[in-house]
Design a protein around this motif. Structure first.
Motif, PDB file in Angstrom:
ATOM      1  N   GLY A 213       0.814  -1.208   0.000  1.00  0.00           N
ATOM      2  CA  GLY A 213       0.000   0.000   0.000  1.00  0.00           C
ATOM      3  C   GLY A 213       0.843   1.250   0.000  1.00  0.00           C
TER       4      GLY A 213
ATOM      5  N   ASP B 259     -11.739   0.686   2.419  1.00  0.00           N
ATOM      6  CA  ASP B 259     -12.198   1.947   1.840  1.00  0.00           C
ATOM      7  C   ASP B 259     -13.132   2.676   2.802  1.00  0.00           C
TER       8      ASP B 259
ATOM      9  N   THR C 108      -3.446   4.031  -1.912  1.00  0.00           N
ATOM     10  CA  THR C 108      -3.629   2.896  -2.807  1.00  0.00           C
ATOM     11  C   THR C 108      -3.258   1.605  -2.091  1.00  0.00           C
ATOM     12  N   CYS C 109      -3.762   0.477  -2.620  1.00  0.00           N
ATOM     13  CA  CYS C 109      -3.491  -0.813  -1.978  1.00  0.00           C
ATOM     14  C   CYS C 109      -3.689  -1.921  -3.008  1.00  0.00           C
TER      15      CYS C 109
ATOM     16  N   ARG D 280      -7.187  -4.631  -6.464  1.00  0.00           N
ATOM     17  CA  ARG D 280      -6.371  -3.426  -6.240  1.00  0.00           C
ATOM     18  C   ARG D 280      -7.254  -2.189  -6.142  1.00  0.00           C
ATOM     19  N   ALA D 281      -6.762  -1.225  -5.368  1.00  0.00           N
ATOM     20  CA  ALA D 281      -7.450   0.060  -5.194  1.00  0.00           C
ATOM     21  C   ALA D 281      -6.500   1.168  -5.648  1.00  0.00           C
ATOM     22  N   GLY D 282      -6.516   1.444  -6.950  1.00  0.00           N
ATOM     23  CA  GLY D 282      -5.686   2.515  -7.492  1.00  0.00           C
ATOM     24  C   GLY D 282      -4.205   2.229  -7.501  1.00  0.00           C
ATOM     25  N   HIS D 283      -3.793   0.997  -7.275  1.00  0.00           N
ATOM     26  CA  HIS D 283      -2.380   0.669  -7.151  1.00  0.00           C
ATOM     27  C   HIS D 283      -1.829   0.182  -8.489  1.00  0.00           C
TER      28      HIS D 283
ATOM     29  N   PRO E  68      -8.814   4.648  -5.768  1.00  0.00           N
ATOM     30  CA  PRO E  68      -8.015   4.754  -4.542  1.00  0.00           C
ATOM     31  C   PRO E  68      -8.907   4.742  -3.310  1.00  0.00           C
TER      32      PRO E  68
ATOM     33  N   THR F 209       5.520  -0.425  -4.972  1.00  0.00           N
ATOM     34  CA  THR F 209       4.861   0.894  -4.941  1.00  0.00           C
ATOM     35  C   THR F 209       5.413   1.754  -6.072  1.00  0.00           C
ATOM     36  N   ASP F 210       4.715   2.872  -6.353  1.00  0.00           N
ATOM     37  CA  ASP F 210       5.076   3.682  -7.515  1.00  0.00           C
ATOM     38  C   ASP F 210       6.434   4.353  -7.384  1.00  0.00           C
TER      39      ASP F 210
END
Length: 867
Positions: free
Chosen positions: A556, A594, A617-618, A634-637, A659, A684-685
């Motif tokens: 995350g 969330d 994100t996760c 995934r949540a925006g990851h 996200p 991660t990004d």
């Protein structure tokens, strides 16, 4: 001016005409006299005239003759009279016999010829009177001949038209010329009249001699045309200089050459006597003017000295400005100290050093002793100079400055110390006599020590050294040294405080992250976590063992940096751990997460002083080693990377959820079947994206770093970081590399049972036989009891077939599944109750137990340790 010139031309024309007119009148009178005299003499001397006059009727004879002679002679009359003046003839017969008008006395008495102007019967006339003599010479009468003056033509009559025409032409030419000249003069004088021009030239002359700047005008032949009073004073010129050649004025050769060169010169400084003159020279013939040059002279002797001091001041201001820009570019204590020394050397000093108290390097405030003569224990963190072979303490060394040294005095007292002559100072020698002598031998002669103090905290000292090749430090240099140190001290203190906060955030972050990897057999896992250099972020990861030999992987990222991001990361990681105990599918777990983030944001909005979490994100993945299936959501990851056993890299498309904290869209899970030995990479990004590289380039680099087979997860982590690690890390990096394993088939036992109480005994027999095959005879009794209770509950409370599965992993796992979605609850039966003790017995005999829901029912599981 123009009218005056026209009037003068008119007067000249009138005077010319008048002169011609006067001359013409004189000529007429003379011509009239000559003609009258000729006619009278000719007729008076005519033969026979005396006889006729003495005859009986002279008028009858003479009248026709005189008329004929008058006409031929071109006169107005010829009159013959006797001695008494009685007319014998006249152009007008009525006048015959009358007395002649004129003076005949002198002619009659003395015989003189008389010429006179008279106003006779015919008008204004000029007449000549000539005597008539007989044969004996006696005067018997006179002959008078006359002509009117107006009847005599002269050259004036012919010249008058020419004179008038010439006068008119002259007047026109003079008028036009005067107009052109006047127009040009007005244009050149900008419309100024004579009076204004006179005043202007008087003013210019006064200004020329009154200005405090010398003006010299030199002609094209090299002679001095003009020098004002200031130029005479500056050049020490004699009185009679105008008209003399420049090279004969007694000036030095260079000055004379410049003044007579006729080349453009701008602010050229010439030494003239004890003065320094700034000379500006321009030729005068560039715009069509006369040949020559004009030079201005300015005494710059004092100005040069002032300019030198002003240049020094400008240099110091420029140095301070550069220091404000160059010092403090980062929040690193050592680098800030190095920036100060690089700015000061060599523009202000030859060598510069910075010594800081040891606690400052760790973000703490130093504890100082205020007593005099106290030692100062400082760490040299920066040293800059033209060479690296100086005997000064090198960077990195811990130095204990003795009490009498300027460094200790400045650090303890907080005041700068100037040592203009190191050789004459004894206090600084107490530090290390051999080293100080080496410093002197090296050529360092002067020193300034300035404390680095910010917000009332003494952080260290900055020391500036000059060699014998530079001027020694003076009192004026103290203020500049203090300014440099003050600006650097604020930057050092900012870096110190940031270091303290960064260390606190890093400590908090590490305390919230996993301390190690849990024991499990489903995945071979390696990880790397690198906090950002500029600030701690909110990245996190986790490896969570789940029932049924499964393992959950989670990565995350919380937006932002600092303590708040680290604390929020800890809250989310704890929430994921808690939600994972419920054994929820990945999509449902992200839904609960969330809602939690939305609730946290609402609390932050109510507090009005906390930033929100929305945007975190996760990525959550669950791998089952029994089936080899991995379920991900995934949540925006960023997408995970999947490495096949042959080294092929793919980024599988997963449903892109929003996200965390934004809400509005559901999360979806995807299932991937992973062969044994596959690699699953979560990150991660911060690994694939930074300011100099977009995410597509980062993903391409990641694909290249992963595309190799046969490496362990540890080796893969090293290779990935070596390929993608940025020069300056501005964001956290979390990386998990997992290689899949599968549970061997000989460690799995499954049975399908009908919903009949009679099958319980058969199930116990099958389990006993399987445990014997595995060599787990000691676990037979406990396992039979646990399965009996679980199967009995399934038969009693559910319908449909019942499945039993035994897994031999690190734990002995017993699973009973049915088609009911109702979860059993642990009850504590009273002494007289007949039932309600089944799950209680399971909970007491098993190490862990729980319920996992399936799309078609549920699974009740229990784990027993294997000794």
């Amino acid at each position: 001016m123009f009218l005056l010139q026209v009037l003068i031309v008119l007067l000249l024309v009138v005077a010319a005409v008048g002169t011609l007119l006067f001359q013409a009148r004189s000529d007429r009178f003379q011509a009239a006299r000559d003609r009258s005299l000729a006619a009278a003499e000719a007729f008076a001397q005519a033969p026979g005239l005396p006889a006729v006059m003495e005859g009986p009727d002279p008028s009858a004879v003479l009248q026709p003759l005189t008329e004929e002679a008058r006409k031929r002679g071109g006169v107005d009359f010829i009159v013959v009279t006797d001695r008494d003046g009685m007319r014998y003839t006249h152009p007008e017969p009525g006048e015959i016999g009358k007395r002649f008008v004129g003076t005949i006395g002198p002619t009659v008495t003395s015989g003189k010829i008389t010429i006179e102007d008279v106003h006779g019967p015919l008008g204004q006339e000029v007449q000549a009177i000539v005597p008539v003599r007989d044969a004996s010479g006696a005067i018997i009468g006179v002959v008078a001949s006359g002509i009117k003056v107006s009847a005599v033509s002269s050259a004036f009559d012919r010249q008058l038209p020419f004179v008038l025409g010439a006068g008119a032409a002259a007047l026109a030419l003079a008028t036009a010329g005067t107009a052109l000249v006047s127009r040009r003069l007005r244009r050149q004088t900008h419309g100024l009249g004579p009076a204004e021009m006179t005043r202007m030239y008087e003013h210019h002359d006064a200004v020329l001699h009154a200005v405090r700047e010398g003006v010299v005008i030199v002609g094209g032949d090299g002679r001095l045309l003009l020098a004002n009073d200031e130029a005479r004073r500056l050049l020490d010129l004699p009185a009679d200089v105008e008209g003399r050649p420049v090279d004969e004025l007694g000036l030095d050769a260079r000055t004379a050459t410049v003044l007579s060169s006729r080349r453009a010169v701008t602010d050229e400084v010439l030494p003239v006597g004890d003065r320094l003159l700034a000379v500006n020279l321009r030729p005068t013939d560039r715009g069509g003017g006369p040949p020559g040059s004009v030079a201005t002279l300015r005494d710059s002797t004092e100005l040069r000295a002032l300019a030198g001091r002003a240049e020094v001041a400008r240099g110091r201001l420029r140095l301070l400005y550069d220091a404000s820009v160059a010092v403090g570019t980062t929040l690193d204590v050592r680098r800030t100290a190095e920036e100060l020394t690089r700015v000061a050397s060599p523009r202000f000093t030859d060598y510069a050093s910075v010594d800081l108290a040891e606690p400052v390097l760790h973000g703490d405030e130093p504890k100082l002793s205020a007593r005099g003569g106290a030692e100062a224990v400082l760490r040299r963190v920066a040293l800059t100079g033209p060479t690296d072979d100086s005997p000064l303490y090198p960077a990195g060394e811990l130095v204990t400055f003795a009490g009498p040294t300027p460094q200790a005095i400045g650090f303890v007292s907080g005041h700068p110390v100037l040592v203009p002559d190191l050789a004459a100072s004894s206090g600084w020698r107490t530090q290390d006599p051999s080293r100080t002598q080496a410093v002197l031998d090296y050529g360092l002669v002067s020193m300034i020590t300035v404390p680095l103090k910010a917000r009332g905290v003494l952080l260290g000292i900055a020391t500036f050294w000059r060699t014998r090749d530079s001027a020694p430090f003076e009192e004026d240099d103290l203020s500049l040294a203090e300014e440099l140190a003050a600006r650097a001290a604020v930057c050092v203190d900012n870096a110190r405080r940031y270091t303290r906060e960064h260390d606190m955030a890093v400590a908090l972050q590490h305390s919230l992250l996993p301390r190690g990897l849990p024991e499990q057999n489903a995945l071979d896992v390696a990880y790397r976590y690198l906090p950002a250099q500029a600030g701690v972020g909110g990245d996190w990861f986790d490896v969570i063992p789940l029932p049924g030999a499964r393992v959950a992987l989670v990565v995350g990222d919380v937006v932002g940096h600092g303590l708040h991001a680290a604390a929020t990361m800890g809250r989310l990681r704890t929430a994921v751990l808690n939600f994972s105990t419920l054994d929820l599918p990945p999509d449902e777990l992200l839904g609960h997460l969330d809602e939690l983030v939305a609730r946290i944001d609402q609390e932050a909005a109510d507090a009005e002083d906390e930033p929100s979490v929305a945007g975190a994100t996760c990525l959550y993945a669950v791998y089952d080693p029994v089936s080899g299936v991995c379920s991900l959501a995934r949540a925006g990851h960023p997408l995970p990377a999947l490495v096949s056993p042959d080294g092929t890299v793919d980024f599988p498309e997963l449903p892109a959820g929003p996200p965390l904290g934004l809400g509005g869209l559901p999360f979806e899970a995807a299932e991937l079947r992973l062969p044994e030995g596959s690699g699953l990479v979560l990150y991660t990004d911060g690994l694939v994206e930074d300011r100099r590289r977009d995410i597509d380039e980062g993903l391409a680099a990641l694909r290249g770093a992963l595309s190799a087979a046969g490496r362990t997860p540890q080796e893969t982590c090293e290779d990935v970081l070596a390929a993608l690690m940025p020069d300056r890390q501005t964001d956290d990096i979390a990386l998990i590399v997992a290689r899949t394993r599968t549970l061997p088939a000989d460690r799995i036992a499954e049975w399908e049972l009908p919903s009949d109480p009679a099958v319980v005994a058969r199930a116990r027999a099958d389990v006993t036989r399987q445990l014997a095959e595995w060599g787990l005879e000691e676990a037979v009794f406990t396992t039979e009891l646990i399965l009996s209770e679980l199967i009995t509950n399934a038969i009693r409370h559910a319908s449909g077939p019942i499945r039993v599965r035994l897994l031999r992993d690190r734990m002995l796992i017993c699973e009973v599944s049915d088609t009911s979605s109702t979860s059993p609850h642990l009850r504590y039966a009273a002494a007289e109750d007949e039932g309600g003790r089944g799950l209680f017995l399971v909970a007491q005999l098993a190490e862990r137990w729980g319920t996992r829901y399936l799309p078609g029912g549920k699974v009740i599981w229990a784990e027993q340790p294997l000794s």
